[in-house]
Enzyme design. Structure first.
Site, PDB file in Angstrom:
ATOM      1  N   ASP A  83      -1.299  55.495 -33.765  1.00  0.00           N
ATOM      2  CA  ASP A  83      -0.851  56.423 -34.803  1.00  0.00           C
ATOM      3  C   ASP A  83      -1.360  56.012 -36.181  1.00  0.00           C
ATOM      4  OD1 ASP A  83       0.964  54.178 -34.616  1.00  0.00           O
ATOM      5  OD2 ASP A  83       2.358  55.269 -35.912  1.00  0.00           O
ATOM      6  N   ASP A 111      -6.630  51.859 -39.976  1.00  0.00           N
ATOM      7  CA  ASP A 111      -5.339  51.314 -39.568  1.00  0.00           C
ATOM      8  C   ASP A 111      -4.732  52.314 -38.583  1.00  0.00           C
ATOM      9  OD1 ASP A 111      -2.829  50.274 -39.260  1.00  0.00           O
ATOM     10  OD2 ASP A 111      -2.173  50.651 -41.309  1.00  0.00           O
ATOM     11  N   GLU A 144       3.724  52.939 -34.366  1.00  0.00           N
ATOM     12  CA  GLU A 144       3.834  51.655 -35.060  1.00  0.00           C
ATOM     13  C   GLU A 144       4.307  51.891 -36.491  1.00  0.00           C
ATOM     14  OE1 GLU A 144       2.674  48.138 -37.447  1.00  0.00           O
ATOM     15  OE2 GLU A 144       2.036  50.200 -37.714  1.00  0.00           O
ATOM     16  N   ASP A 168      -4.464  44.343 -35.995  1.00  0.00           N
ATOM     17  CA  ASP A 168      -3.805  45.275 -36.913  1.00  0.00           C
ATOM     18  C   ASP A 168      -3.550  44.641 -38.278  1.00  0.00           C
ATOM     19  OD1 ASP A 168      -2.550  47.513 -37.885  1.00  0.00           O
ATOM     20  OD2 ASP A 168      -0.666  47.177 -36.822  1.00  0.00           O
ATOM     21  N   HIS A 357      -3.082  52.628 -45.987  1.00  0.00           N
ATOM     22  CA  HIS A 357      -1.980  53.489 -46.443  1.00  0.00           C
ATOM     23  C   HIS A 357      -2.281  54.091 -47.809  1.00  0.00           C
ATOM     24  CE1 HIS A 357       1.219  51.632 -43.529  1.00  0.00           C
ATOM     25  NE2 HIS A 357       0.016  51.669 -42.996  1.00  0.00           N
TER      26      HIS A 357
HETATM   27 ZN   LIG Z   1      -1.335  49.201 -38.625  1.00  0.00          ZN
END
Ligand SMILES: [Zn+2]
Length: 386
Positions: A83, A111, A144, A168, A357
Site C-alpha cells: 500500500d 514507499d 502498513e 522499508d 510521504h
Molecule cells: Zn513504508
C-alpha cells in the site's frame, strides 16, 4: 556497478508498480500483478490470507513460499508492503537518468514499491544464476500505512521462516533494528458555553483550559529515546461564544515501554490538573470542567539485538559486496515492529526511497541496486553453512 542485479529491469518493474494504484485497503490490482510475478519466479505455494477481510480491504496479504535449493538452510522471510499513502493515485513517475521522482502531484510510491521491486529482482537473479539458497517466504503486506494492520493480521502460521527482513526505509546503508512504540492520544476538554459579552462568568472556556494544560506540558524531544507531539487542535464556534469544547490529537513515542507510559501519563496529568482547576456556579448549580482522555497503542517498540543471527547475516552480506551496512535505530514504525512481537526476528533494510510521504518523493535506482545486492548476498550466505 553491479554484475548480478539488472538495473534496467529493476527500474522498469518499479515504474510499472508505481503506476498501479494501491492506496491502503485497495491493494488488489498490485497484489494480482505480484501473484503473477511470484508464480513466474517459481513459488511452490501462493496464498492470500484473511487480513483483507479484517481491515475492510479488497485483498489480503500475499504470501509466496519458495522452496530452497539448499533445503536444510534456515528459511528467510523477505517482506515489503504493497500500500501507498495519499495522494497516491494516478502516479506519473518522471525518469531523469538514474533518478525517479513523482511529477509533484502525488507521492511516488517508492514507499514501498522500491522494496517490492528489490525482492522480485533478487528472486529472479537467484533463479537465473542458480545461486544456492534456502527456503524463502515472501510476504507482501497490505495496510502498513494504516497502523501496520496488514502485519497485525498476517497469517504467520503459513510461514516457515523465523527471521528475516522488511525492505522499508530510506538508505541502503542502514539496517534498522530498533524503533519506538507509539501511543495515539485523543483528548476532549469540555468547558461551558456562554455569551462572551453578556455573561462570560457563566461559561468556562475549553480553549483556555486546554491552553493551560498544554503550556505546562513537556513536548517535542523528551530524551534520546522519547518524543511527544500534539498535532491537531480544533475547537470553538464563534468569537462571541465562550467555547465549550476543544478536541486535541497527538502522540507519544519511545524506544522504551516505561518511558512511553511515563510520557503518556504526564500528558494526561497536565490535562487533568488544568481541568480540575475550573468550575463555575450558575444559578446555584456548580459545573465542573470535564476531560475525556484516551491513549491507544498504535504499535509496540522493536529491539532486535545486534548479535541476532539476522543482523549478523545482513552486516556480513554488506561486507561481502563492499557496501557497509550500519545497524541503528529509527524514529518511525514499520511492519517489523509487529512481526517482532509475533514470533519472528525481523530488521528493516533501506531501499533508497527518499522524502517519503510527500509529493517530492524520489529515489536513485543505484540505491535500489545496492540494497538488492546486499539482500541477494545475504540469501546466498545464509545457505553456505547450513
Ligand atoms: Zn513504508
Amino acid at each position: 556497478m553491479s554484475e548480478r542485479i539488472d538495473k534496467a529491469r529493476i527500474r522498469d518493474l518499479l515504474l510499472e508498480l508505481v503506476r498501479i494504484d494501491s492506496l491502503s485497503r485497495k491493494e488488489r490490482d498490485v497484489a494480482l500483478r505480484l501473484e503473477r510475478e511470484m508464480r513466474g519466479l517459481g513459488a511452490e505455494r501462493i496464498l492470500f490470507d484473511e487480513a483483507g477481510a479484517k481491515v475492510g480491504g479488497n485483498t489480503g496479504n500475499l504470501i509466496a513460499l519458495f522452496p530452497g535449493t539448499v533445503p536444510q538452510a534456515p528459511p528467510l522471510l523477505i517482506s515489503a508492503h504493497m500500500d501507498t499513502v495519499v495522494p497516491g493515485e494516478g502516479v506519473k513517475p518522471i525518469v531523469d537518468g538514474d533518478i525517479v521522482r513523482s511529477d509533484g502531484t502525488t507521492v511516488l510510491g517508492g514507499d514501498d514499491k522500491s522494496g517490492v521491486a528489490i525482492i522480485c529482482e533478487v528472486l529472479r537473479v537467484l533463479r537465473d544464476r542458480k545461486i544456492p539458497h534456502g527456503p524463502i517466504d515472501v510476504v507482501f503486506t497490505i495496510c502498513e500505512e494504516k497502523g501496520l494492520a496488514g502485519a497485525k493480521y498476517l497469517d504467520v502460521g503459513a510461514l516457515r521462516a523465523k527471521a528475516g527482513v522488511v525492505l522499508d526505509s530510506d538508505s541502503p546503508g542502514f539496517l534498522f533494528t530498533r524503533a519506538p512504540g507509539a501511543n495515539g492520544i485523543h483528548v476532549r476538554v469540555h468547558g461551558l458555553e456562554a455569551h462572551a459579552g453578556m455573561a462570560p462568568e457563566k461559561g468556562m472556556s475549553a480553549i483556555q483550559i486546554a491552553a493551560e494544560a498544554i503550556a505546562g506540558m513537556r513536548l517535542g524531544r523528551i530524551d534520546d529515546e522519547t518524543t511527544a507531539n500534539l498535532g491537531v487542535i480544533r475547537g470553538g464556534a464563534a468569537i462571541n461564544i465562550v467555547p465549550n469544547l476543544v478536541e486535541i490529537r497527538g502522540e507519544a513515542r519511545s524506544h522504551r515501554e516505561d518511558k512511553l507510559e511515563a510520557q503518556t501519563a504526564h500528558m494526561r496529568k497536565c490535562f487533568e490538573d488544568a481541568v480540575a482547576r475550573h468550575r463555575v456556579t450558575v444559578d446555584g448549580e456548580t459545573r465542573n470542567a470535564r476531560l475525556e482522555f484516551t491513549a491507544a497503542r498504535e504499535y509496540e517498540a522493536m529491539s532486535v539485538p545486534d548479535g541476532a543471527p539476522i543482523v549478523r547475516l545482513i552486516v556480513a552480506a554488506g561486507e561481502r559486496v563492499k557496501s557497509r551496512v550500519t545497524v541503528t535505530g529509527m524514529g518511525g514504525g514499520c511492519d517489523a515492529n509487529i512481526l517482532n512481537r509475533r514470533g519472528l526476528e525481523v530488521a528493516n533494510l533501506g531501499t533508497g526511497m527518499r522524502d517519503i510521504h510527500t509529493v517530492k518523493e524520489w529515489l536513485d535506482i543505484n540505491d535500489m541496486v545496492l540494497s538488492a545486492e546486499v539482500l541477494l548476498e545475504a540469501i546466498a550466505l545464509n545457505a553456505e553453512h547450513p
